[in-house]
Every structure is written in C-alpha cells, then in structure tokens.
Enzyme design. Structure first.
Site, PDB file in Angstrom:
ATOM      1  N   LYS A 104     -46.793 -98.986  34.046  1.00  0.00           N
ATOM      2  CA  LYS A 104     -48.067 -98.936  33.316  1.00  0.00           C
ATOM      3  C   LYS A 104     -49.087 -99.728  34.094  1.00  0.00           C
ATOM      4  CE  LYS A 104     -49.228 -97.208  29.224  1.00  0.00           C
ATOM      5  NZ  LYS A 104     -48.458 -96.126  28.596  1.00  0.00           N
TER       6      LYS A 104
HETATM    7  N1  GLU Z   1     -49.760 -92.875  28.655  1.00  0.00           N
HETATM    8  C1  GLU Z   1     -48.819 -91.942  28.139  1.00  0.00           C
HETATM    9  C2  GLU Z   1     -47.656 -92.644  27.453  1.00  0.00           C
HETATM   10  O1  GLU Z   1     -47.773 -93.757  27.024  1.00  0.00           O
HETATM   11  C3  GLU Z   1     -48.394 -90.909  29.160  1.00  0.00           C
HETATM   12  C4  GLU Z   1     -47.733 -91.402  30.396  1.00  0.00           C
HETATM   13  C5  GLU Z   1     -47.485 -90.316  31.446  1.00  0.00           C
HETATM   14  O2  GLU Z   1     -47.691 -89.154  31.164  1.00  0.00           O
HETATM   15  O3  GLU Z   1     -47.066 -90.697  32.540  1.00  0.00           O
HETATM   16  O4  GLU Z   1     -46.614 -92.063  27.250  1.00  0.00           O
END
Ligand code: GLU
Length: 415
Positions: A104
C-alpha cells in the site's frame, strides 16, 4: 479508543493464531512489514510556492508474488496506516488465491484542496521517488481513497518515460483506453454486494426488500449500493464526510451517483433531498450496514448503537477489535474487509494479466471471472467458520495465512 490500523490488523492475526496450523516462524515473519519506503519531495504549487509532501510505499510480504495494493491521498495518511493497509492487502490476495503479496502507498495531502495540475505534479514526483521499488513483477499500484484512473494514468506515464517504453502492467485501475480492464471501476462495490447476497443465501434469506445503510459514498459505497439495489435490496440511508440522506421508501441511487460521483461532488451538493447528520447512518435501523469509508468507524463507543444484523465491510479496517467482540456477542454477522472488498483486486489481477498478454477481454468475461472468485472465496471462509466455530473474520484469516504458510513450506528461507 482510537486504534492504529496496524494494531487492528495485528490483533486480528493474534486472534486467528490460536486456530492456525502453521509453523511459529511464519507468524513471526508475518508480524512485520518486509519493507517500507518513506519519501519526502517538493512540488511547486500553482501560486509558485514550493510545498514538501511526505509519502510512503509499504511492501508487507511478497511470498506469493509481486506486491499489490492501492495508493491513498488523504491528510491522515501515516506510516502505521499504510503498513496496516499493506498487511490487509497481503491477507486479501492470499485469501482470493491471487499470485500476489500485499502493498500500500499513500501521500499526506488534502486532494480536495489541490488543483488538477498540482495533483498531477505530486503524483508524477511521488512515482519517481518510489520508482526503485516499483515494477510489473515487483510491485503494482492501484487506486484507493481519493485516487482514480487518472492518477493511475499519470503513474503509468511517469514510469514508462523512465524506462523508455509504455508499460501498462505497472499499475491497475487505468482508464480503459490505456489498457484498463472493463469492470474494474465497479468491481469493489460489486464484490461487496455479491458477498452480501451469498451470506443471505447461506442464512436462507432473500435480499428482496432487505434494508441497507451505506457509510461512505465514494466509488466503493456507491457501487455496493447500486448492485444491492439491483439484487432487490432497498437502500434507505447513505452518507459521506459532508452529510447523510435517509428515506425509508428507498433512495434514488443512480440519480445521486450521476450528480455526485460522476462530477466529483460531495453528497451535500445533491439538493433534491433533505440532508441529515452523517453520524445518523451507522445507528439507523436497517438489516445490512455497509461501512465503505475509512478505518476505525465502528468502535467500542458506538458499536451498541448498530442495529444491523449483517455488516459487509467495503472499507479496509472499519471495525476495531473491541467492537468486533461486541458484534460477535450480539450475533451480528460481519463479512470482513479482506473478503468483502476483494472484488477490486481480483479485477486488478485480470487487468495485469491483460496488460502482460496484450489481449483484452469483454466485460462479461471479466465479471464472470470476478463473481466466480468471490463466491469461491466466500464459500471457503463460510465453511472454515462453521468447521472451527469462529467468526467469518477469523475464518478468513485462517484461510489466508495458511496459504502463505504453505508457500513458505516450499520456498523455504534464504539463505
Ligand atoms: N485499493 C484497493 C484495495 O484496497 C485495490 C487494490 C488493487 O487493486 O491493487 O483492495
């Protein structure tokens, strides 16, 4: 009490660890992030003032493959939050059988106060700063809170310029014309709706006429509302950070989305309904509650006001450990974040595969695949929770962590 997200996630792992059949050293490895890059970089704003921004990219664990996860722009971004979110991505990808570890990123900023040009400059410079750890086989960003397909296009362009050729597999959640997957935008909310439908069916109930409250009306909350409405449920309460709307007869979800979401506007700017306090939504009398905003929303101090008997977590980490205990005691079924909101990363995986192969799929193929993956993961979690007599959350952690442990068994430790 306000928990940091990393505390919430650690306590969830702790709770599941009593049921896990995995070697102690795997749990030791999974307690801490593999790597967190912290960056500070200058951006010249429209008024010529140079502002320094702070950002992060955490790669929590890569045992299953390249790390995957969104990038968040928010004033409250901090290292502990990013690490917690990266851990959640690790469990989410493992649970959904994806060939990914978890990551993240985030930049501390208020994107609502930045112009489009400023956002573009900030995104490009942030991408350049985290460039050493990025790569289509290393770490693949995606949208999260306050980042969009446009943000991903800037990230892709910046990365591509540095390496000297277009690299569509470096991010997911791109605009379709750049190789974004059909169905990606709606995927997270749609997955929330699919999981809720599956739980209803396991409980022998029908979604027809079931009442729903949605906290957070961004991409996830609005699409969850839309698909649950299509499945026959009645959305009677919604909110965002500015206000809420309640109508027992059902809210005009499509009209609100057309006015607000399509134009990046808050709910307060929708003038056809009388606004209420945003805090009335969590405690409203409904069958299903969808927290789809930020973490730390259902806490010890407000959990007893929750009337819903089913919670489907569109947001990451919306429920604190204390609140979780109370919900379990109150016999509320909680579909945990790492399952409920996994539809987005499932379609991200499909987008990455399409970008790597250069072959692009129709919406129907994408949606059928996503639905199958979500139902399969839901069933695994449901069966584990019945087998071990634990909550859906603890069951999801057991399934996810046991998969990572299985991979460590074969990969071993280096050196
Ligand atoms: N931000 C989204 C999540 O928390 C998607 C992450 C992604 O598609 O890599 O799942």
């Amino acid at each position: 009490m306000k928990y940091s997200l990393v505390d919430i996630v650690r306590s969830q792992v702790e709770k599941a660890s009593g049921y896990l059949k995995v070697p102690a050293h795997v749990l030791k490895i999974l307690k801490c992030p593999m790597r967190t890059l912290k960056v500070t970089f200058p951006v010249e704003l429209d008024n010529k003032v140079v502002e320094c921004f702070h950002g992060y990219r955490c790669q929590y664990n890569n045992a299953l493959g390249p790390t995957k996860g969104g990038v968040r722009y928010h004033p409250e971004v901090n290292e502990e939050e990013v690490v917690g979110l990266a851990a959640l991505m690790t469990w989410k990808c493992a649970l959904l059988d994806l060939p990914y570890g978890g990551a993240k990123g985030g930049v501390i900023c208020d994107p609502t106060k930045l112009s489009e040009k400023e956002l573009e400059k900030m995104t490009r410079r942030y991408t350049a700063e985290i460039m050493p750890v990025l790569g289509p086989q290393k770490d693949i960003p995606a949208p999260d809170v306050f980042t969009t397909s446009k943000t991903m296009a800037w990230m892709m362009d910046t990365y591509s310029i540095f390496i000297g050729h277009a690299e569509p597999a470096i991010v997911t959640g791109k605009p379709e014309v750049l190789g974004g997957s059909k169905g990606r935008k709606a995927a997270t909310g749609k997955g929330v709706a699919i999981c809720t439908r599956e739980l209803y069916s396991k409980l022998g109930k029908s979604l027809k006429g079931a009442t729903v409250a949605v906290q957070g009306f961004g991409n996830v909350g609005s699409h969850a509302a839309l698909f649950l409405q299509e499945m026959g449920a009645k959305i009677i309460a919604i909110s965002d950070s500015t206000c809420g709307f309640i109508d027992e007869k059902g809210l005009p979800i499509i009209d609100i989305m057309n006015t607000c979401n399509e134009n990046n506007k808050y709910l307060i700017e929708y003038k056809k309904l009388k606004a209420c306090d945003k805090n009335d939504i969590l405690s409203h009398e409904v069958d299903i509650l969808i927290p789809a905003a930020l973490e730390n929303q259902i806490r010890a101090d407000n959990v007893n006001e929750v009337k819903a008997k089913i919670i489907s977590e569109g947001a990451n980490g919306p429920t604190t450990p204390e609140a979780d205990g109370v919900l379990e005691k109150n016999r509320v079924d909680v579909i945990p974040d790492i399952l409920a909101n996994a539809g987005g990363v499932v379609v991200s995986h499909l987008e990455w595969v399409q970008a790597l192969s250069g072959l692009y799929w129709e919406a129907e193929e994408v949606n059928t695949h996503m639905e199958r993956s979500m139902v399969r993961a839901f069933n695994k979690v449901w069966e584990k929770s019945r087998e071990v007599s634990v909550s859906l959350r603890t069951a999801a952690y057991i399934v996810a962590i046991e998969r990572i442990a299985e991979v460590y068994k074969y990969r071993g430790l280096f050196p």
